[in-house]
Design a protein around this motif. Structure first.
Motif, PDB file in Angstrom:
ATOM      1  N   ARG A   1      55.356  58.465  29.991  1.00 44.50           N
ATOM      2  CA  ARG A   1      54.362  58.127  28.996  1.00 44.50           C
ATOM      3  C   ARG A   1      53.839  56.660  29.154  1.00 44.50           C
ATOM      4  O   ARG A   1      52.875  56.297  29.114  1.00 44.50           O
ATOM      5  N   ALA A   2      54.907  55.480  29.580  1.00 43.21           N
ATOM      6  CA  ALA A   2      54.398  54.435  29.867  1.00 43.21           C
ATOM      7  C   ALA A   2      53.901  54.042  31.127  1.00 43.21           C
ATOM      8  O   ALA A   2      53.158  53.090  31.390  1.00 43.21           O
ATOM      9  N   LEU A   3      53.792  55.074  31.981  1.00 35.83           N
ATOM     10  CA  LEU A   3      53.375  54.772  33.339  1.00 35.83           C
ATOM     11  C   LEU A   3      51.938  54.540  33.394  1.00 35.83           C
ATOM     12  O   LEU A   3      51.599  53.651  34.110  1.00 35.83           O
ATOM     13  N   MET A   4      51.288  55.165  32.605  1.00 32.59           N
ATOM     14  CA  MET A   4      49.553  54.940  32.549  1.00 32.59           C
ATOM     15  C   MET A   4      49.308  53.591  32.190  1.00 32.59           C
ATOM     16  O   MET A   4      48.585  53.041  32.886  1.00 32.59           O
ATOM     17  N   HIS A   5      49.970  53.403  30.979  1.00 37.24           N
ATOM     18  CA  HIS A   5      49.752  51.780  30.428  1.00 37.24           C
ATOM     19  C   HIS A   5      50.094  50.915  31.497  1.00 37.24           C
ATOM     20  O   HIS A   5      49.435  49.679  31.715  1.00 37.24           O
ATOM     21  N   ILE A   6      51.498  50.967  31.994  1.00 35.22           N
ATOM     22  CA  ILE A   6      51.749  49.786  32.921  1.00 35.22           C
ATOM     23  C   ILE A   6      50.808  49.742  34.073  1.00 35.22           C
ATOM     24  O   ILE A   6      50.402  48.487  34.514  1.00 35.22           O
ATOM     25  N   THR A   7      50.360  50.700  34.738  1.00 35.97           N
ATOM     26  CA  THR A   7      49.719  50.660  36.104  1.00 35.97           C
ATOM     27  C   THR A   7      48.039  50.188  35.527  1.00 35.97           C
ATOM     28  O   THR A   7      47.626  49.218  36.407  1.00 35.97           O
ATOM     29  N   LEU A   8      47.621  50.808  34.671  1.00 33.59           N
ATOM     30  CA  LEU A   8      46.350  50.056  34.213  1.00 33.59           C
ATOM     31  C   LEU A   8      46.330  48.756  33.545  1.00 33.59           C
ATOM     32  O   LEU A   8      45.150  48.089  34.199  1.00 33.59           O
ATOM     33  N   VAL A   9      47.353  48.362  33.038  1.00 29.37           N
ATOM     34  CA  VAL A   9      47.292  46.961  32.628  1.00 29.37           C
ATOM     35  C   VAL A   9      47.538  46.095  33.678  1.00 29.37           C
ATOM     36  O   VAL A   9      46.893  45.076  33.858  1.00 29.37           O
ATOM     37  N   LEU A  10      48.535  46.488  34.601  1.00 30.79           N
ATOM     38  CA  LEU A  10      48.839  45.598  35.776  1.00 30.79           C
ATOM     39  C   LEU A  10      47.392  45.469  36.580  1.00 30.79           C
ATOM     40  O   LEU A  10      47.363  44.426  37.228  1.00 30.79           O
ATOM     41  N   SER A  11      46.894  46.754  36.859  1.00 32.61           N
ATOM     42  CA  SER A  11      45.774  46.448  37.821  1.00 32.61           C
ATOM     43  C   SER A  11      44.759  45.576  37.250  1.00 32.61           C
ATOM     44  O   SER A  11      43.986  44.871  37.719  1.00 32.61           O
ATOM     45  N   ILE A  12      44.499  45.798  35.939  1.00 36.62           N
ATOM     46  CA  ILE A  12      43.384  44.753  35.159  1.00 36.62           C
ATOM     47  C   ILE A  12      44.062  43.339  35.471  1.00 36.62           C
ATOM     48  O   ILE A  12      43.340  42.617  35.895  1.00 36.62           O
ATOM     49  N   ILE A  13      45.105  43.105  35.186  1.00 35.46           N
ATOM     50  CA  ILE A  13      45.598  41.556  35.553  1.00 35.46           C
ATOM     51  C   ILE A  13      45.282  41.201  36.863  1.00 35.46           C
ATOM     52  O   ILE A  13      44.840  40.048  37.054  1.00 35.46           O
ATOM     53  N   LEU A  14      45.735  42.208  37.878  1.00 34.08           N
ATOM     54  CA  LEU A  14      45.390  41.722  39.149  1.00 34.08           C
ATOM     55  C   LEU A  14      43.975  41.406  39.681  1.00 34.08           C
ATOM     56  O   LEU A  14      43.735  40.554  40.410  1.00 34.08           O
ATOM     57  N   ASN A  15      42.969  42.558  39.173  1.00 32.49           N
ATOM     58  CA  ASN A  15      41.822  42.102  39.331  1.00 32.49           C
ATOM     59  C   ASN A  15      41.264  41.140  38.788  1.00 32.49           C
ATOM     60  O   ASN A  15      40.276  40.367  39.417  1.00 32.49           O
ATOM     61  N   ILE A  16      41.547  40.542  37.625  1.00 36.70           N
ATOM     62  CA  ILE A  16      41.089  39.568  36.962  1.00 36.70           C
ATOM     63  C   ILE A  16      41.500  38.179  37.774  1.00 36.70           C
ATOM     64  O   ILE A  16      40.749  37.365  37.714  1.00 36.70           O
ATOM     65  N   GLY A  17      42.928  38.266  38.140  1.00 37.77           N
ATOM     66  CA  GLY A  17      43.579  37.103  38.942  1.00 37.77           C
ATOM     67  C   GLY A  17      42.842  36.859  40.220  1.00 37.77           C
ATOM     68  O   GLY A  17      42.153  35.810  40.431  1.00 37.77           O
ATOM     69  N   ILE A  18      42.439  37.963  40.709  1.00 37.37           N
ATOM     70  CA  ILE A  18      41.592  37.876  42.048  1.00 37.37           C
ATOM     71  C   ILE A  18      40.306  37.512  42.053  1.00 37.37           C
ATOM     72  O   ILE A  18      39.742  36.552  42.619  1.00 37.37           O
ATOM     73  N   CYS A  19      39.534  37.959  40.839  1.00 37.96           N
ATOM     74  CA  CYS A  19      38.267  37.581  40.487  1.00 37.96           C
ATOM     75  C   CYS A  19      38.138  35.989  40.202  1.00 37.96           C
ATOM     76  O   CYS A  19      37.281  35.391  40.835  1.00 37.96           O
ATOM     77  N   ILE A  20      38.983  35.581  39.514  1.00 37.54           N
ATOM     78  CA  ILE A  20      39.064  34.051  39.287  1.00 37.54           C
ATOM     79  C   ILE A  20      39.165  33.226  40.437  1.00 37.54           C
ATOM     80  O   ILE A  20      38.664  32.158  40.469  1.00 37.54           O
ATOM     81  N   TYR A  21      40.166  33.697  41.394  1.00 39.85           N
ATOM     82  CA  TYR A  21      40.741  33.048  42.528  1.00 39.85           C
ATOM     83  C   TYR A  21      39.259  33.036  43.366  1.00 39.85           C
ATOM     84  O   TYR A  21      39.016  31.921  44.079  1.00 39.85           O
ATOM     85  N   TYR A  22      38.659  33.860  43.558  1.00 38.97           N
ATOM     86  CA  TYR A  22      37.357  33.983  44.555  1.00 38.97           C
ATOM     87  C   TYR A  22      36.351  33.087  43.851  1.00 38.97           C
ATOM     88  O   TYR A  22      35.649  32.493  44.463  1.00 38.97           O
ATOM     89  N   TRP A  23      36.172  33.306  42.602  1.00 40.35           N
ATOM     90  CA  TRP A  23      35.081  32.333  41.915  1.00 40.35           C
ATOM     91  C   TRP A  23      35.616  30.824  42.151  1.00 40.35           C
ATOM     92  O   TRP A  23      34.602  29.866  42.355  1.00 40.35           O
TER      93      TRP A  23
END
Length: 519
Positions: free
Chosen positions: A146-168
């Motif tokens: 049950r927690a798998l979806m929350h974990i992967t989705l939240v982790l992916s959001i954090i990674l995407n935001i982090g990469i986005c900030i780094y590129y800017w």
């Protein structure tokens, strides 16, 4: 093929089945479903009434003994033979030069002209990391469904935001734009699908519980992962050997007559194409084996303990998928491979435009890459259900695709949201695995300082190879879960009443949501 009928959800009440979802506001997912339910399981009686459906209806599990899509089967065999030939020629020359030097550790060692043994060692470590991360993800799926979806989705959001900030921050604006779009999409997707997570997690729990009672599911997934890892290692050696043998000025390029940048580019392109297509076929054969084996037999025959399930269903399904249906699987895999190649070309064009300071061209390539990626995702999703039709009925690819489209239309696109959420979660997991493998490759280059990458000219292709290897390993092992989800989907379209006795809680939630949609 039986057509979907939305009224079938209410048929159980007319037949005297208890209202499984009338238990105080509906079932609460959060625990694994019993493999063999205590309610009476439907059993097929050959001497029964003519209206009783047979698990072998319409040739299910008993396809005709003929090879489908033989042209694509021959094409697949020939392209793989070409890959073997290129690999043998390049690696034999590479081995004679002792890998152009290099190896483990720090320091400016080995050839400075092109990739050397240092890169091979790096990609070997990346492959090992991909295996570990993929197996860890599978264990996570079994333990915390049950927690798998929350974990992967939240982790992916954090990674995407982090990469986005780094590129800017670093001024890589074309990459920053595309990752801003991806980050926003992942955030909106999470909040949009959050209400569907309870149902999707229950579906995932049912699949995982079935897999726990059929060890062949994990055997097939593990074998597929090992084959994928071996192919990745072979691919890594071949690519490095191509650079070593045909790069102008390299030690292996004695007379220079056949050495050129265009030769290297052409051979690498063909090698990448062959690697992607072959790895797609490996994963899809595993998917068809699982769908036509443990999962399909569980849905249509019932739990193995009841004695209705045929012996060795997984072995029989593998025999069909690797022989009679291999051409059909190669056909569907080729379509996805072409789209994936096109996306990689657009990614290279975007990086090249960014390096030259062409902001407009980089943005156009970024948008085109995003569009092709969306189309690729839709085709992957559609093909997965087409492979289920191929696994269950032995259909050619085009006929399976036509029946899959009919299934989608009969069920309604809105009903696919719950199933796509599971697939999206697994895809995000593969995406995270690829990112972590590419990060590992980047850090390895920064810490070891190989001679060929003194100016950073090979950082981008090495990171790209690492990302592809990691993502392909994860996609291969996640096919063990996707096969079960997709098989239940197809079973729902053909005979949803069976699910009422196989997994009452899941049937109840689906029935409840179907009534809400119809209201």
């Amino acid at each position: 093929m039986t057509h979907w009928n939305k009224d079938q959800w209410g048929a159980q009440q007319e037949e005297g089945y208890p209202p499984f979802y009338a238990n105080g506001g509906g079932p609460k997912p959060g625990y694994s479903q019993p493999y063999a339910q205590t309610v009476s399981q439907p059993q097929y009686d050959p001497q029964g009434s003519e209206t009783q459906k047979s698990p072998f209806e319409d040739g299910r599990f008993q396809p005709k003994k003929r090879v489908n899509d033989i042209f694509f089967l021959i094409f697949f065999i020939l392209q793989f033979a070409g890959f073997v030939a290129i690999s043998v020629i390049s690696i034999s020359s590479y081995a004679s030069d002792n890998g152009l030097g290099g190896g483990l550790g720090n320091g400016q060692t080995g050839s400075s002209v092109t990739l050397n043994r240092h890169t091979v060692d790096l990609l070997l470590f990346v492959t090992a990391a991909g295996i570990v991360l993929s197996v860890s993800y599978l264990i996570l799926a079994r333990m915390f469904t049950r927690a798998l979806m929350h974990i992967t989705l939240v982790l992916s959001i954090i990674l995407n935001i982090g990469i986005c900030i780094y590129y800017w921050i670093t001024g890589y604006y074309s990459g920053a734009i595309i990752f801003t779009i991806i980050a926003l999409f992942s955030i909106f997707a999470y909040f949009g699908f959050r209400s569907r997570i309870p149902l999707a997690s229950l579906l995932l729990q049912v699949v995982v519980d079935v897999s726990k009672h059929h060890k062949s599911v994990y055997v097939v997934a593990f074998i597929a992962l090992m084959l994928q890892a071996a192919l990745s290692v072979w691919f890594s050696y071949t690519v490095i050997a191509i650079y070593a043998k045909w790069t102008p000025g390299g030690p292996s390029c004695s007379n220079g007559s056949s050495c050129s940048g265009s030769t290297v580019a052409g051979l690498v392109f063909y090698t990448v194409f062959s690697y992607l297509w072959t790895s797609q076929v490996i994963g899809n054969v595993a998917l068809a084996t699982l769908a036509g084996g443990a999962y399909g037999n569980w849905y249509y025959f019932g739990p193995r303990e009841q004695g209705q399930m045929p012996k060795h269903p997984t072995l029989s399904a593998f025999g069909r998928a690797s022989t009679l249906s291999l051409g059909s699987i190669a056909f569907g895999s080729l379509i996805v491979t072409i789209l994936e190649i096109l996306r990689l070309i657009l990614d290279a064009a975007r990086n090249n435009a960014s390096a030259q300071g062409s902001f407009v061209e980089a943005c156009l390539a970024c948008c085109a890459e995003f569009f092709v990626g969306c189309v690729e995702g839709l085709v992957r999703y559609f093909n997965r259900y087409a492979y289920i039709e191929i696994a269950l009925y032995g259909k050619p690819y085009l006929r399976a695709a036509k029946d899959t489209w009919t299934l989608f239309k009969d069920r309604g696109i809105d009903a696919l949201v719950n199933d796509s959420l599971v697939g999206m979660t697994l895809l995000w997991g593969a995406y995270v695995t690829g990112l972590l493998c590419s990060l590992f490759g980047y850090l390895y280059l920064r810490l070891t300082h190989p001679a060929y990458n003194a100016n950073g000219q090979y950082t981008a292709p090495v990171i790209l190879f690492a990302f592809v290897i990691g993502m392909q390993c994860s996609l291969t092992i996640s096919s063990a879960i996707e096969a079960g989800v997709s098989t239940i989907f197809v079973g729902l379209g053909e005979d949803p009443q069976i699910l009422a006795t196989r997994a009452p809680e899941l049937f109840g939630v689906r029935a409840s949501m179907s009534q809400n949609i119809s209201a």
